[in-house]
Scaffold this active site. Structure first.
Site, PDB file in Angstrom:
ATOM      1  N   GLU A 186       3.782   7.080 -10.282  1.00 46.45           N
ATOM      2  CA  GLU A 186       4.980   7.219  -9.448  1.00 46.45           C
ATOM      3  C   GLU A 186       4.647   7.888  -8.115  1.00 46.45           C
ATOM      4  O   GLU A 186       5.110   7.450  -7.063  1.00 46.45           O
ATOM      5  CB  GLU A 186       6.063   8.008 -10.177  1.00 46.45           C
ATOM      6  CG  GLU A 186       6.659   7.283 -11.355  1.00 46.45           C
ATOM      7  CD  GLU A 186       7.444   6.034 -10.974  1.00 46.45           C
ATOM      8  OE1 GLU A 186       7.955   5.944  -9.839  1.00 46.45           O
ATOM      9  OE2 GLU A 186       7.556   5.138 -11.816  1.00 46.45           O
ATOM     10  N   ASN A 235       4.870   6.018  -4.500  1.00 44.73           N
ATOM     11  CA  ASN A 235       5.717   6.543  -3.424  1.00 44.73           C
ATOM     12  C   ASN A 235       4.936   6.660  -2.111  1.00 44.73           C
ATOM     13  O   ASN A 235       5.445   6.304  -1.050  1.00 44.73           O
ATOM     14  CB  ASN A 235       6.290   7.913  -3.794  1.00 44.73           C
ATOM     15  CG  ASN A 235       7.535   7.820  -4.638  1.00 44.73           C
ATOM     16  OD1 ASN A 235       8.026   6.747  -4.956  1.00 44.73           O
ATOM     17  ND2 ASN A 235       8.053   8.977  -5.011  1.00 44.73           N
ATOM     18  N   ARG A 270      14.064  -1.182  -5.350  1.00 47.16           N
ATOM     19  CA  ARG A 270      13.463   0.044  -5.886  1.00 47.16           C
ATOM     20  C   ARG A 270      14.534   0.756  -6.699  1.00 47.16           C
ATOM     21  O   ARG A 270      15.705   0.781  -6.326  1.00 47.16           O
ATOM     22  CB  ARG A 270      12.980   0.972  -4.754  1.00 47.16           C
ATOM     23  CG  ARG A 270      12.071   0.333  -3.721  1.00 47.16           C
ATOM     24  CD  ARG A 270      10.795  -0.239  -4.238  1.00 47.16           C
ATOM     25  NE  ARG A 270       9.993   0.755  -4.941  1.00 47.16           N
ATOM     26  CZ  ARG A 270       8.928   0.456  -5.659  1.00 47.16           C
ATOM     27  NH1 ARG A 270       8.546  -0.769  -5.806  1.00 47.16           N
ATOM     28  NH2 ARG A 270       8.253   1.393  -6.268  1.00 47.16           N
TER      29      ARG A 270
END
Length: 145
Positions: A48, A52, A106
């Protein structure tokens, strides 16, 4: 507390490198002999954080993502950073379901996922200069061995 081991890597902000970062972090953390579940937690959180940096930090530009892992007795500190566009409002970005990329479908759950799999997550960001996400996890399984 003095670290027992530490590593740093830097890689291009390509989505194909997300899986590389996951594997590197898992291999490094495995020195502490965590459970498979704890290892999966680390891999998910790293995934994650790196995603990002690639998607939001650099958008469609190229840059480098840096990751460091530091081991302390029964815990790890993992920092993922970029020199991308930064986050205007960190508190807003940490809200579940918030996304700055709704057109990309997203989910807006990146920080929520990191926080659910790690003990603590700190986010430091400066618009135009980049973001650093630092994640902390203590391996509870180590006290039971």
């Amino acid at each position: 507390m003095k670290p027992i081991n530490e590593m740093r890597i830097e890689f291009l902000s390509k989505s194909s490198n997300e899986s590389f970062a996951r594997v590197v972090a898992a291999a490094f953390v495995s020195q502490l002999d965590p459970t498979l579940e704890e290892l999966a937690d680390v891999k998910t959180a790293v995934s994650e954080a790196v995603t990002n940096s690639i998607i939001h930090g650099y958008e469609n530009k190229s840059g480098y993502v840096k990751m460091s892992c530091t081991l302390y007795g029964d815990s790890v500190v993992i920092a993922v950073s970029d020199e991308g566009k930064g986050i205007e409002d960190v508190e807003l970005a940490r809200q579940p379901l918030y996304t700055s990329k709704p057109d990309m479908e997203r989910s807006g759950m990146g920080f929520t996922v990191m926080e659910s799999f790690m003990d603590r997550v700190e986010v430091v960001s400066e618009p135009g200069r980049g973001t650093t996400v630092t994640m902390y996890k203590t391996f509870k399984s180590l006290g039971n061995k």
